[in-house]
Enzyme design. Structure first.
Site, PDB file in Angstrom:
ATOM      1  N   GLY A 438      38.347 -71.688   1.076  1.00  0.00           N
ATOM      2  CA  GLY A 438      37.559 -71.571  -0.147  1.00  0.00           C
ATOM      3  C   GLY A 438      36.234 -72.301  -0.011  1.00  0.00           C
ATOM      4  O   GLY A 438      35.627 -72.365   1.067  1.00  0.00           O
ATOM      5  N   SER A 439      35.794 -72.904  -1.113  1.00  0.00           N
ATOM      6  CA  SER A 439      34.449 -73.479  -1.157  1.00  0.00           C
ATOM      7  C   SER A 439      34.253 -74.721  -0.296  1.00  0.00           C
ATOM      8  O   SER A 439      33.118 -75.161  -0.098  1.00  0.00           O
ATOM      9  CB  SER A 439      34.081 -73.798  -2.603  1.00  0.00           C
ATOM     10  OG  SER A 439      34.038 -72.608  -3.369  1.00  0.00           O
ATOM     11  N   THR A 440      35.333 -75.338   0.232  1.00  0.00           N
ATOM     12  CA  THR A 440      35.140 -76.464   1.154  1.00  0.00           C
ATOM     13  C   THR A 440      34.432 -76.005   2.421  1.00  0.00           C
ATOM     14  O   THR A 440      33.934 -76.821   3.194  1.00  0.00           O
ATOM     15  CB  THR A 440      36.487 -77.116   1.542  1.00  0.00           C
ATOM     16  OG1 THR A 440      37.343 -76.124   2.111  1.00  0.00           O
ATOM     17  CG2 THR A 440      37.156 -77.754   0.335  1.00  0.00           C
TER      18      THR A 440
END
Length: 703
Positions: A438-440
């Site tokens: 995801g956004s990591t």
């Protein structure tokens, strides 16, 4: 006529010689209904060699046929087989070699041979000079039996003694020397059969309290060695320490164990005693990391010949116990001696000294490991923590977990089935796997964009609202995001976790640049770490196939899969002028960072990225602001990866992430922490993970 007779005589002569040769070559003896074949030769030397060759094959009955019949008056076949088998198999003899055979003395019907023998045994190599007497008979040469055929100084009243001294298995320690695995004490529950009252009822009650089968208890009580006054061990259970009971609020588990033991002691015939066992101090908190040992099996002995294992040995089955098995196990000591009829040592034939196993010290911080486990123990997920400057791995946690001490005490079939069938998969080691980040992943994509000069960090990508697609060629597919903000530049896109910005960024980078750079920073390759981790990948095939897949990859979805420790190592580049630090687990006195991948990003690149990741935690609008501290500067990135069958699917899981690290190199206890929970849907999304990690960091910095 004369010539015909001469020819007949020659044929008869040949026939006699052939028949004689057949008799000389093979003798078939019948023993116990079994046909035993052995070769008989005219040579005493060959007879001796053949006799010795039968030893390793355990062909004692054949050997018995090679002894002169006059000597058998003093030795029955059963006595002979028992004597030889007990000695040779007791010392685990192998690789017997006979050399330098010479005739020492020769008489009318006997020959005395001298020779040298060497063989391998449980206590190492034995070498000796020996003598053997052979008698010539109609069936060829036969050995004159003497016990000295086994060992020169062995007499009929002597015994061979094999004594072993068990090596201590090394301990596994944390960075501060605290024991993670080592010697401990448990409680052995045993029964004295003669003291049992109302046997069947008592056994049923014992079985119920220990959660085992009645059949298991009965099988142990009916073993051949058991007598009425024997102490028969039934089960090993945790020892209840007085200090744990004296706490203001003893743990519920401790109280339950104490109650169980009290009820067991109320049953006549039941006794409890202390027993030394391998103990895992952190139990569930480090089970996937430390692993456990078990008794060796026949298969283990077959797979590890000559490595010092015996039927009484244990072997590392998983985790660090398996990883450092050779160093931890040590070597048992062993002596092979000849004892006389009074039990006195007559001769030491072979001896090897005991070597205790090495202690293995890890970089792990026990308190941090425990703290992470306590926060996430009910959540399927994992956490990794490391010192971002040295590469020391401070914690590796997989949840939910299991108690590795139960494998030492003996795991019931019911418990094993329960662990395997649990839908939360407590035996599954999650920190070794790969997950959708995801956004990591957005700071990584930002680094790729800057490295390939595809993105200007100050360029405003424009406010597209909450949904966007490149053009009508994408059909109904759109990239969605949660926040509107301005200006739409890299720093803000990281802070607000803008999917649309990073989808556009990935398209600007292009699939070739994107894939090549990911390969350069460790994708599709083994991580240089002691524990094997699954490879991070960016596609289910060998490449990113479509434009939409590329756009989704830009914000950590698509087919991107990353190992958490690998992701942590990539993040170390943000603190080390663009160099990725190699993680390691085995403690070093002088810790210094070793570069795994040099110039993963440039120094200028990471300075741009740091502005964004610092804002995630310190800007009130940042998605990780719940972890903000006034005393220590933190940076990081949240992430929520949606796992759904279609864009419209509302039943899919949401993987929640938080990557957080100390942004100031001068801090006393630098840390980079990444936690992942498999499903945060309906419980706060990635914010759920942020709050738990914030609690862990509070405890970590207060130590």
């Amino acid at each position: 006529m004369k010539n015909r007779r001469k020819k007949q005589n020659i044929q008869k002569s040949y026939a006699c010689k052939i028949f004689g040769l057949i008799v000389a070559i093979t003798v078939i003896a019948v023993s116990g209904g079994v046909l035993l074949k052995r070769t008989i030769t005219e040579s005493p030397e060959d007879t001796l060699v053949e006799y010795m060759n039968h030893i390793e094959k355990k062909e004692y009955e054949v050997m018995y046929t090679m002894i002169d019949s006059d000597e058998k008056v003093y030795l029955t076949k059963e006595e002979y087989i028992q004597r030889n088998s007990k000695i040779y198999e007791g010392i685990e003899v192998s690789d017997i070699k006979i050399s330098h055979i010479a005739v020492k003395e020769k008489k009318a019907d006997t020959v005395t041979l001298s020779y040298e023998t060497s063989c391998n045994t449980i206590a190492g190599t034995i070498q000796f000079d020996n003598m053997a007497e052979l008698k010539k008979t109609k069936q060829g040469y036969k050995l004159v039996w003497q016990d000295s055929l086994i060992f020169p100084d062995l007499e009929s009243d002597d015994k061979i003694s094999v004594t072993t001294s068990k090596a201590e298995r090394g301990e596994i320690l944390d960075r501060d020397g605290k024991m993670l695995a080592g010697k401990g004490v448990a409680t052995s529950v045993g029964i004295i059969p003669g003291k049992l009252e109302d046997r069947n009822v008592s056994i049923e009650k014992i079985a119920e309290l220990l959660e085992i089968d009645v059949e298991t208890i009965n099988n142990k009580l009916t073993a051949k060695w058991v007598k009425e006054d024997s102490f028969v061990p039934i089960e090993i259970i945790p020892k209840v320490e007085e200090i744990d009971l004296m706490k203001i609020q003893p743990e519920e588990k401790t109280l339950e164990e104490q109650d169980c033991q009290n009820k067991l002691l109320e049953i006549p015939g039941v006794m409890l005693s202390d027993v030394e066992v391998r103990t895992y101090e952190l139990g569930e908190a480090a089970a996937h990391l430390i692993g456990y040992v078990q008794s060796v099996t026949a298969e283990d002995l077959e797979n590890h010949p000559g490595e010092g294992y015996s039927a009484e040995s244990v072997i590392g089955r998983s985790g660090v116990e398996k990883l450092y098995e050779k160093q931890l196990k040590g070597k048992d000591g062993c002596d092979i001696k000849i004892l006389d009829s009074d039990g006195e040592v007559k001769e030491v034939l072979a001896s090897i000294f005991k070597e205790d196993g090495m202690d293995i010290r890890l970089t792990i911080d026990s308190d941090l490991q425990k703290s992470l486990y306590e926060q996430f123990k009910e959540d399927p997920g994992c956490s990794v923590a490391m010192n971002p400057y040295t590469g020391e791995v401070l914690a590796l946690v997989s949840t939910p977990s299991y108690d590795n001490n139960e494998f030492i005490r003996g795991l019931s079939s019911e418990k094993w089935t329960s662990l395997n069938e649990d839908e939360k998969k407590p035996l599954y080691n999650r920190f070794r796997q790969v997950w959708c980040p995801g956004s990591t992943f957005k700071p990584v994509v930002a680094g790729i964009g800057l490295k390939t000069e595809s993105i200007d960090p100050k360029e405003d990508f424009g406010n597209e609202g909450l949904a966007w697609q490149k053009d009508s060629s994408w059909g109904s597919y759109q990239v969605t995001t949660l926040h509107e903000y301005e200006p739409v530049i890299m720093k803000n896109a990281i802070i607000y976790s803008d999917n649309i910005y990073f989808a556009k960024a990935a398209l600007k980078i292009g699939s070739e640049n994107f894939m090549n750079t990911l390969n350069e920073i460790g994708f599709n390759q083994d991580m240089p770490f002691e524990i094997a981790m699954q490879e991070s990948t960016y596609s289910n095939t060998d490449k990113i196939e479509t434009e939409i897949q590329l756009a989704d990859s830009g914000y950590g979805q698509g087919q991107i899969l990353v190992n958490p420790l690998h992701l942590a190592s990539i993040y170390t580049s943000f603190l080390n002028e663009g160099n990725m630090i190699k993680p390691y687990l085995k403690y070093k006195e002088e810790a210094s960072g070793e570069t795994w991948i040099e110039n993963a990003f440039s120094k200028e690149n990471v300075e741009e990225i740091m502005q964004g990741v610092e804002g995630v935690v310190n800007d009130p609008e940042g998605t990780g602001y719940a972890a903000h501290r006034d005393d220590i500067l933190l940076a990081g990135k949240t992430g929520t990866a949606e796992l759904k069958a279609t864009k419209e699917d509302t039943s899919g899981k949401e993987i929640g992430w938080f990557s957080v690290f100390t942004a100031d190199k001068s801090v006393d206890k630098p840390i980079l922490l990444i936690s992942m929970v498999e499903n945060v849907k309906g419980i706060g999304g990635s914010g759920y993970v942020v709050k738990k990690d914030a609690t862990v960091l509070d405890e970590y910095f207060e130590e």
